[in-house]
Design a protein around this motif. Structure first.
Motif, mmCIF file in Angstrom:
data_model
loop_
_atom_site.group_PDB
_atom_site.id
_atom_site.type_symbol
_atom_site.label_atom_id
_atom_site.label_comp_id
_atom_site.label_asym_id
_atom_site.label_seq_id
_atom_site.Cartn_x
_atom_site.Cartn_y
_atom_site.Cartn_z
ATOM 1 N N TRP A 253 0.839 -1.190 0.000
ATOM 2 C CA TRP A 253 0.000 0.000 0.000
ATOM 3 C C TRP A 253 0.884 1.253 0.000
ATOM 4 O O TRP A 253 1.851 1.340 0.753
ATOM 5 N N LYS A 254 0.520 2.233 -0.842
ATOM 6 C CA LYS A 254 1.298 3.466 -0.959
ATOM 7 C C LYS A 254 0.444 4.661 -0.546
ATOM 8 O O LYS A 254 -0.711 4.780 -0.959
ATOM 9 N N GLN A 255 1.037 5.564 0.262
ATOM 10 C CA GLN A 255 0.301 6.732 0.733
ATOM 11 C C GLN A 255 0.021 7.694 -0.403
ATOM 12 O O GLN A 255 0.888 8.005 -1.213
ATOM 13 N N VAL A 256 -1.236 8.169 -0.454
ATOM 14 C CA VAL A 256 -1.669 9.135 -1.464
ATOM 15 C C VAL A 256 -1.780 10.529 -0.871
ATOM 16 O O VAL A 256 -1.391 11.518 -1.488
ATOM 17 N N ALA A 257 -2.330 10.619 0.341
ATOM 18 C CA ALA A 257 -2.562 11.934 0.950
ATOM 19 C C ALA A 257 -2.694 11.792 2.454
ATOM 20 O O ALA A 257 -3.079 10.735 2.970
ATOM 21 N N ASP A 258 -2.352 12.876 3.167
ATOM 22 C CA ASP A 258 -2.603 12.998 4.602
ATOM 23 C C ASP A 258 -3.708 14.031 4.765
ATOM 24 O O ASP A 258 -3.537 15.203 4.414
ATOM 25 N N LEU A 259 -4.841 13.612 5.288
ATOM 26 C CA LEU A 259 -6.022 14.462 5.341
ATOM 27 C C LEU A 259 -6.238 15.112 6.704
ATOM 28 O O LEU A 259 -7.308 15.657 6.969
ATOM 29 N N SER A 260 -5.236 15.078 7.550
ATOM 30 C CA SER A 260 -5.389 15.685 8.871
ATOM 31 C C SER A 260 -5.630 17.187 8.768
ATOM 32 O O SER A 260 -6.372 17.756 9.576
ATOM 33 N N SER A 261 -5.034 17.827 7.755
ATOM 34 C CA SER A 261 -5.242 19.271 7.583
ATOM 35 C C SER A 261 -6.647 19.597 7.085
ATOM 36 O O SER A 261 -7.072 20.757 7.135
ATOM 37 N N LYS A 262 -7.365 18.599 6.591
ATOM 38 C CA LYS A 262 -8.740 18.791 6.127
ATOM 39 C C LYS A 262 -9.757 18.538 7.241
ATOM 40 O O LYS A 262 -10.961 18.613 7.006
ATOM 41 N N GLY A 263 -9.272 18.230 8.428
ATOM 42 C CA GLY A 263 -10.175 18.007 9.558
ATOM 43 C C GLY A 263 -10.476 16.559 9.837
ATOM 44 O O GLY A 263 -11.290 16.252 10.701
ATOM 45 N N ILE A 264 -9.839 15.622 9.113
ATOM 46 C CA ILE A 264 -10.121 14.194 9.278
ATOM 47 C C ILE A 264 -9.006 13.557 10.091
ATOM 48 O O ILE A 264 -7.847 13.573 9.697
ATOM 49 N N SER A 265 -9.369 12.971 11.223
ATOM 50 C CA SER A 265 -8.367 12.313 12.061
ATOM 51 C C SER A 265 -8.334 10.803 11.847
ATOM 52 O O SER A 265 -7.326 10.156 12.118
ATOM 53 N N LYS A 266 -9.464 10.230 11.366
ATOM 54 C CA LYS A 266 -9.509 8.794 11.106
ATOM 55 C C LYS A 266 -10.521 8.502 10.014
ATOM 56 O O LYS A 266 -11.707 8.785 10.170
ATOM 57 N N ILE A 267 -10.062 7.926 8.922
ATOM 58 C CA ILE A 267 -10.926 7.575 7.798
ATOM 59 C C ILE A 267 -11.698 6.301 8.140
ATOM 60 O O ILE A 267 -11.111 5.307 8.563
ATOM 61 N N THR A 268 -13.023 6.345 7.955
ATOM 62 C CA THR A 268 -13.842 5.173 8.282
ATOM 63 C C THR A 268 -14.580 4.579 7.087
ATOM 64 O O THR A 268 -14.887 3.391 7.096
ATOM 65 N N ARG A 269 -14.924 5.365 6.073
ATOM 66 C CA ARG A 269 -15.605 4.848 4.880
ATOM 67 C C ARG A 269 -15.124 5.615 3.653
ATOM 68 O O ARG A 269 -14.775 6.793 3.745
ATOM 69 N N LEU A 270 -15.180 4.940 2.483
ATOM 70 C CA LEU A 270 -14.812 5.566 1.222
ATOM 71 C C LEU A 270 -15.761 5.109 0.125
ATOM 72 O O LEU A 270 -16.254 3.976 0.147
ATOM 73 N N ALA A 271 -15.997 5.991 -0.861
ATOM 74 C CA ALA A 271 -16.829 5.630 -2.014
ATOM 75 C C ALA A 271 -16.471 6.548 -3.174
ATOM 76 O O ALA A 271 -16.246 7.748 -2.980
ATOM 77 N N THR A 272 -16.432 5.997 -4.380
ATOM 78 C CA THR A 272 -16.209 6.782 -5.589
ATOM 79 C C THR A 272 -17.446 6.718 -6.468
ATOM 80 O O THR A 272 -18.265 5.801 -6.351
ATOM 81 N N ASN A 273 -17.572 7.702 -7.378
ATOM 82 C CA ASN A 273 -18.629 7.627 -8.384
ATOM 83 C C ASN A 273 -18.176 6.727 -9.523
ATOM 84 O O ASN A 273 -17.018 6.259 -9.553
ATOM 85 N N LEU A 274 -19.055 6.464 -10.470
ATOM 86 C CA LEU A 274 -18.746 5.507 -11.536
ATOM 87 C C LEU A 274 -17.549 5.931 -12.369
ATOM 88 O O LEU A 274 -16.758 5.107 -12.817
ATOM 89 N N GLU A 275 -17.399 7.242 -12.586
ATOM 90 C CA GLU A 275 -16.308 7.749 -13.411
ATOM 91 C C GLU A 275 -15.017 7.951 -12.624
ATOM 92 O O GLU A 275 -13.998 8.337 -13.191
ATOM 93 N N SER A 276 -15.060 7.712 -11.319
ATOM 94 C CA SER A 276 -13.913 7.942 -10.434
ATOM 95 C C SER A 276 -13.389 9.366 -10.532
ATOM 96 O O SER A 276 -12.189 9.616 -10.431
ATOM 97 N N SER A 277 -14.303 10.309 -10.697
ATOM 98 C CA SER A 277 -13.924 11.719 -10.721
ATOM 99 C C SER A 277 -14.177 12.396 -9.380
ATOM 100 O O SER A 277 -13.755 13.534 -9.156
ATOM 101 N N MET A 278 -14.875 11.695 -8.470
ATOM 102 C CA MET A 278 -15.159 12.219 -7.140
ATOM 103 C C MET A 278 -14.975 11.119 -6.108
ATOM 104 O O MET A 278 -15.144 9.938 -6.398
ATOM 105 N N LEU A 279 -14.629 11.545 -4.905
ATOM 106 C CA LEU A 279 -14.409 10.609 -3.803
ATOM 107 C C LEU A 279 -15.126 11.107 -2.559
ATOM 108 O O LEU A 279 -15.029 12.277 -2.200
#
Length: 417
Positions: A253-279
């Motif tokens: 697994w390779k790190q893509v981003a650290d989201l602590s500066s966005k207010g997220i301390s622990k990621i619990t769920r993820l979902a993309t749209n069909l075109e993978s243009s949004m997360l």
């Protein structure tokens, strides 16, 4: 006794997730063969309490489980209008809302006050619900097609994987001890799930029609939430960091981003749209970062807009959201003080905000199942013409509303029934 233990087990899962202050974030995705960038982040739930389990209804609409009045229900968030409404009005709590393929319905796990837990469907036009799977205590799931559900059902002290044909009423167990993450693998006839049979958790694929399973990769230690960016790349989160694994390319697994500066301390769920243009990312909130973001937002100068159509659409959409939530203060905030309501062509019904407020406050209080669904919208300058289907006190009726917007507020409405 077994049923009671199963319900207590799910309740334990639920409490573990809902004790934290989670929110739902929306990102734009920019991807290439070598990089993944997360852009234009926005906290779309912005609500104290449990907001989680997001999914895309379509490219302009998000579903998630959101808290209101200490109860969790289905929220529909419209991206273009930055607006949200609750689409159901039941006494039970709803979790894991998903679009049912090829139907104008969503599904969700409902936990009723008496402890009964089942998978239900909800009609997007009128919010009506019905039980979908009667004999399994479904906790997590995904749709393979519009009839087949792949799910984790509670049995004794664990989650076991079942494939259920809702049309034929059949179910079959394929594996014991699985996790909560289920996803249709893009461009395939397979569904991924998390196997916890061994000390090292594994991402596996399942062909729901043949029952064949195969190992895809190991998860990160202790992590069971993933989503698919495309048929080869998987995203997952650990603490505040987002990772990716490209099959047959990445050794780990390779790190893509650290989201602590966005207010997220622990990621619990993820979902993309069909075109993978949004997360979509749901996560525990870092309160200090959240306060910083709120301060920055308040300090931004009000943007001037020359797009009268967008302004008119936005205010009409906000009043629709408030109407469906039966929030009289938010509803009246979208109207001018001198607003007039007419029945077509010129029969005056109310004159001024005070008369209108009295009429709608009574209507909201007397109509617990109130819901308006926009079937079609036409925009002509500062006029918005909505064809509406309204559910009220168990009845469904259709109407046309013509809204006229002046100085950012609705000044006149003409109803055609």
């Amino acid at each position: 006794m077994r049923k009671l233990f199963s319900l207590l087990l799910f309740f334990a899962f639920l409490v573990a997730n809902s004790q934290s202050n989670t929110d739902v974030f929306l990102f734009d995705l920019k991807t290439s063969s070598n990089s993944i960038e997360l852009l234009n982040h926005k906290n779309i739930s912005a609500n104290d309490g449990y907001d989680n389990q997001p999914s895309f209804l379509d490219n302009n609409t998000v579903l998630y489980a959101g808290t209101r009045n200490d109860q969790t229900d289905i929220v529909k968030y419209t991206i273009n209008y930055d607006s949200k409404i609750f689409i159901n009005h039941t006494e039970g709590g709803e979790y894991s809302p998903l679009k049912i393929p090829n139907k104008n319905e969503v599904s969700a796990v409902r936990l009723d006050p008496d402890g009964l837990q089942r998978l239900y469907t909800y009609n997007l036009r009128n919010g009506e619900s019905k039980e979908l799977i009667k004999d399994l205590v479904v906790a997590y799931y995904t749709w393979y097609d519009n009839n087949i559900v792949v799910c984790a059902a509670i049995e004794e002290n664990r989650l076991n994987l079942f494939v259920v044909n809702t049309k034929g009423g059949t179910s079959k167990k394929y594996q014991e001890n699985v996790g909560r993450s289920f996803h249709k693998i893009p461009n395939s006839n397979l569904v991924s799930f998390i196997s916890k049979e061994n000390n090292t958790w594994q991402i596996k694929s399942l062909n729901p029609k043949t029952g064949v399973t195969k190992v895809i990769a190991n998860t990160m230690e202790g992590v069971e939430d993933i989503c698919w960016l495309n048929s080869k790349t998987i995203l997952s989160g650990k603490d505040s960091k987002l990772y990716k694994l490209t099959l047959q390319k990445d050794n780990n697994w390779k790190q893509v981003a650290d989201l602590s500066s966005k207010g997220i301390s622990k990621i619990t769920r993820l979902a993309t749209n069909l075109e993978s243009s949004m997360l979509l990312i749901a996560g525990d909130i870092n309160e200090n970062a959240k306060k910083t973001e709120e301060t920055k937002e308040k300090e931004k100068p009000a943007s001037e807009t020359s797009n009268e159509v967008s302004e008119a659409e936005a205010i009409v959409q906000k009043q629709l959201e408030a109407y469906n939530n039966r929030d009289i203060d938010a509803f009246m905030a979208t109207y001018s003080k001198n607003v007039k309501l007419y029945n077509y062509p010129n029969e005056l019904q109310t004159d001024g905000a005070q008369q209108m407020r009295k009429r709608y406050e009574q209507w909201f209080n007397q109509t617990p199942d109130l819901r308006a669904f926009i079937k079609k919208r036409i925009v002509i300058g500062n006029k918005i013409i909505d064809e509406e289907q309204v559910t009220a006190n168990g009845q469904i009726f259709n109407a046309v509303a013509i809204y006229e917007v002046e100085n950012g507020l609705i000044s006149k409405v003409t109803f055609i029934q």
